[in-house]
Scaffold this motif. Sequence first.
Motif, PDB file in Angstrom:
ATOM      1  N   ALA A 141       0.817  -1.207   0.000  1.00 12.47           N
ATOM      2  CA  ALA A 141       0.000   0.000   0.000  1.00 12.47           C
ATOM      3  C   ALA A 141       0.852   1.258   0.000  1.00 12.47           C
ATOM      4  CB  ALA A 141      -0.932  -0.006   1.205  1.00 12.47           C
ATOM      5  N   GLY A 142       2.071   1.176   0.525  1.00 12.93           N
ATOM      6  CA  GLY A 142       2.927   2.343   0.572  1.00 12.93           C
ATOM      7  C   GLY A 142       3.275   2.890  -0.797  1.00 12.93           C
ATOM      8  N   GLU A 143       3.191   2.022  -1.836  1.00 11.60           N
ATOM      9  CA  GLU A 143       3.529   2.478  -3.179  1.00 11.60           C
ATOM     10  C   GLU A 143       2.461   3.402  -3.749  1.00 11.60           C
ATOM     11  OE1 GLU A 143       6.340   1.993  -3.929  1.00 11.60           O
ATOM     12  OE2 GLU A 143       7.022   0.169  -2.973  1.00 11.60           O
ATOM     13  N   LEU A 181      13.918  10.008  -7.594  1.00 14.28           N
ATOM     14  CA  LEU A 181      13.395   8.766  -7.045  1.00 14.28           C
ATOM     15  C   LEU A 181      14.441   7.677  -7.177  1.00 14.28           C
ATOM     16  CD1 LEU A 181       9.692   8.507  -8.269  1.00 14.28           C
ATOM     17  CD2 LEU A 181      10.453   8.205  -5.916  1.00 14.28           C
ATOM     18  N   LEU A 182      14.534   6.800  -6.162  1.00 19.00           N
ATOM     19  CA  LEU A 182      15.502   5.712  -6.178  1.00 19.00           C
ATOM     20  C   LEU A 182      14.795   4.414  -5.813  1.00 19.00           C
ATOM     21  CD1 LEU A 182      18.216   7.545  -4.064  1.00 19.00           C
ATOM     22  CD2 LEU A 182      18.372   7.140  -6.518  1.00 19.00           C
ATOM     23  N   LEU A 183      15.190   3.324  -6.452  1.00 19.64           N
ATOM     24  CA  LEU A 183      14.714   1.998  -6.093  1.00 19.64           C
ATOM     25  C   LEU A 183      15.918   1.213  -5.597  1.00 19.64           C
ATOM     26  CD1 LEU A 183      12.386  -0.019  -5.984  1.00 19.64           C
ATOM     27  CD2 LEU A 183      12.919  -0.676  -8.335  1.00 19.64           C
ATOM     28  N   VAL A 184      15.972   0.955  -4.291  1.00 18.75           N
ATOM     29  CA  VAL A 184      17.122   0.312  -3.662  1.00 18.75           C
ATOM     30  C   VAL A 184      16.634  -0.865  -2.827  1.00 18.75           C
ATOM     31  CG1 VAL A 184      19.131   0.603  -2.161  1.00 18.75           C
ATOM     32  CG2 VAL A 184      18.342   2.523  -3.566  1.00 18.75           C
ATOM     33  N   HIS A 187      12.911  -1.252  -2.324  1.00 19.64           N
ATOM     34  CA  HIS A 187      12.151  -0.165  -1.709  1.00 19.64           C
ATOM     35  C   HIS A 187      12.343   1.119  -2.515  1.00 19.64           C
ATOM     36  CE1 HIS A 187      11.097  -2.473   1.856  1.00 19.64           C
ATOM     37  NE2 HIS A 187      12.352  -2.824   1.990  1.00 19.64           N
ATOM     38  N   TRP A 188      11.239   1.879  -2.680  1.00 20.34           N
ATOM     39  CA  TRP A 188      11.327   3.186  -3.328  1.00 20.34           C
ATOM     40  C   TRP A 188      11.692   4.246  -2.292  1.00 20.34           C
ATOM     41  CZ3 TRP A 188      11.375   4.141  -8.371  1.00 20.34           C
ATOM     42  CH2 TRP A 188      10.804   3.221  -9.246  1.00 20.34           C
ATOM     43  N   TYR A 189      12.595   5.147  -2.686  1.00 16.22           N
ATOM     44  CA  TYR A 189      13.006   6.256  -1.831  1.00 16.22           C
ATOM     45  C   TYR A 189      12.877   7.561  -2.618  1.00 16.22           C
ATOM     46  CZ  TYR A 189      15.238   2.841   1.292  1.00 16.22           C
ATOM     47  OH  TYR A 189      15.484   1.802   2.148  1.00 16.22           O
ATOM     48  N   LEU A 190      12.453   8.604  -1.930  1.00 21.25           N
ATOM     49  CA  LEU A 190      12.480   9.955  -2.473  1.00 21.25           C
ATOM     50  C   LEU A 190      13.669  10.678  -1.859  1.00 21.25           C
ATOM     51  CD1 LEU A 190      11.346  12.542  -3.849  1.00 21.25           C
ATOM     52  CD2 LEU A 190       9.967  12.878  -1.769  1.00 21.25           C
ATOM     53  N   GLU A 191      14.569  11.156  -2.709  1.00 20.39           N
ATOM     54  CA  GLU A 191      15.659  12.010  -2.219  1.00 20.39           C
ATOM     55  C   GLU A 191      15.220  13.449  -2.430  1.00 20.39           C
ATOM     56  OE1 GLU A 191      20.479  12.071  -2.258  1.00 20.39           O
ATOM     57  OE2 GLU A 191      19.506  11.698  -4.174  1.00 20.39           O
ATOM     58  N   LEU A 205       9.170   5.461   0.655  1.00 21.96           N
ATOM     59  CA  LEU A 205       7.791   5.737   0.276  1.00 21.96           C
ATOM     60  C   LEU A 205       6.779   4.958   1.106  1.00 21.96           C
ATOM     61  CD1 LEU A 205       9.045   7.353  -2.007  1.00 21.96           C
ATOM     62  CD2 LEU A 205       7.387   6.337  -3.571  1.00 21.96           C
ATOM     63  N   ASP A 206       7.151   3.748   1.566  1.00 25.58           N
ATOM     64  CA  ASP A 206       6.172   2.993   2.351  1.00 25.58           C
ATOM     65  C   ASP A 206       6.041   3.522   3.779  1.00 25.58           C
ATOM     66  OD1 ASP A 206       8.607   2.132   3.265  1.00 25.58           O
ATOM     67  OD2 ASP A 206       8.222  -0.004   3.001  1.00 25.58           O
ATOM     68  N   ARG A 207       6.799   4.580   4.120  1.00 23.80           N
ATOM     69  CA  ARG A 207       6.651   5.236   5.421  1.00 23.80           C
ATOM     70  C   ARG A 207       5.975   6.595   5.288  1.00 23.80           C
ATOM     71  NH1 ARG A 207      12.766   3.701   7.432  1.00 23.80           N
ATOM     72  NH2 ARG A 207      12.359   1.486   7.831  1.00 23.80           N
TER      73      ARG A 207
END
Length: 326
Positions: A141-143, A181-184, A187-191, A205-207
């Motif tokens: 759901a975080g996506e 945006l990063l996929l590591v 998990h997706w991350y916003l910098e 993103l899931d947080r």
Amino acid sequence: MTAPSTAERMTRLLALVPYLQSRPDGVRLADAAADFGVPEAQLRRDLDLLWVCGLPGHGPGDLIDLAFEGDRVRVTFTAGMVRPLRLTTDEAVALIVALRTLLELPGLAEGEAVSRALAKVATAAGQPAEVAAPVAVSVGAGEESLPVVREGLERRRALHLRYYVPSRDERTDRVVDPMRLLLVDGHWYLEAWCRNVEGVRLFRLDRIDDVTVLDSPAAPPPQAQARDLESGLYQPSSDEPLVRLRLARAARWVADYYPVEEQAEVDDPPGGLAIAVRTADLGWARRLVASLGGAAVVDAPAGLAAQVAAEARAALARYDHRPTAD
């Protein structure tokens, strides 16, 4: 000039061998650097790395071989880098499932390209594609935040985040200027530049509980530089407090799990390890020591040791006031 990312360099290294093989008479280093859009010094570093890459065994006949003649370079042994790729069953299934997972991501801009790639891989894989068919794919759901974050990046607008900080077990409201945006590690991350703390931060993103695109334009300041992820996601600043711990043998795993600046063997406790880690959140360090149940001793800072001791005494006191069972 910023350092190239690991992904950019890996893509270039994979392309270099077929590029050189298609030029059997060699190519000028300056021309090759221009074709790949990098300085000549960077291309030379890439070629030096290729020289120690190759097949398992890494013997003289296993590694990629290059020949330098003046200002020209050519490949003399490709180590199989230009052969057609043949996937094993496990590799084909993993690739098909990964592509299907990617298609499930909301707001995917490259959906048609991924669908075409999936169809081609499934056709080429044959039987492995049938094995992958029953695998159910779902996206967390975080996506759901992903398309909103992408919109902010594309429109170059600031974002308002309602963000959960697990180290402090609290939710915070922030206004950020999105950078990429990063996929590591799945998990997706916003910098982004966080206006609250006036620094570049990574947001998983899931947080993100809620995200809104604001009318104000995104304007990261000049000092907002994208981080080089070769050293990992967590990169503490040199001005953050240094926490020194002595770990018992059972807690030595901490040095492998967290980014440690210093470590040394110690006899007290027997078979122990002294480590130093930097963190801006001493609350995280306090909880880490408490969770180790006596297998860690705080040497510095002194205030942290006192807090851990006080919390331990308070916890023990609660046991002394438990209601008596009938």
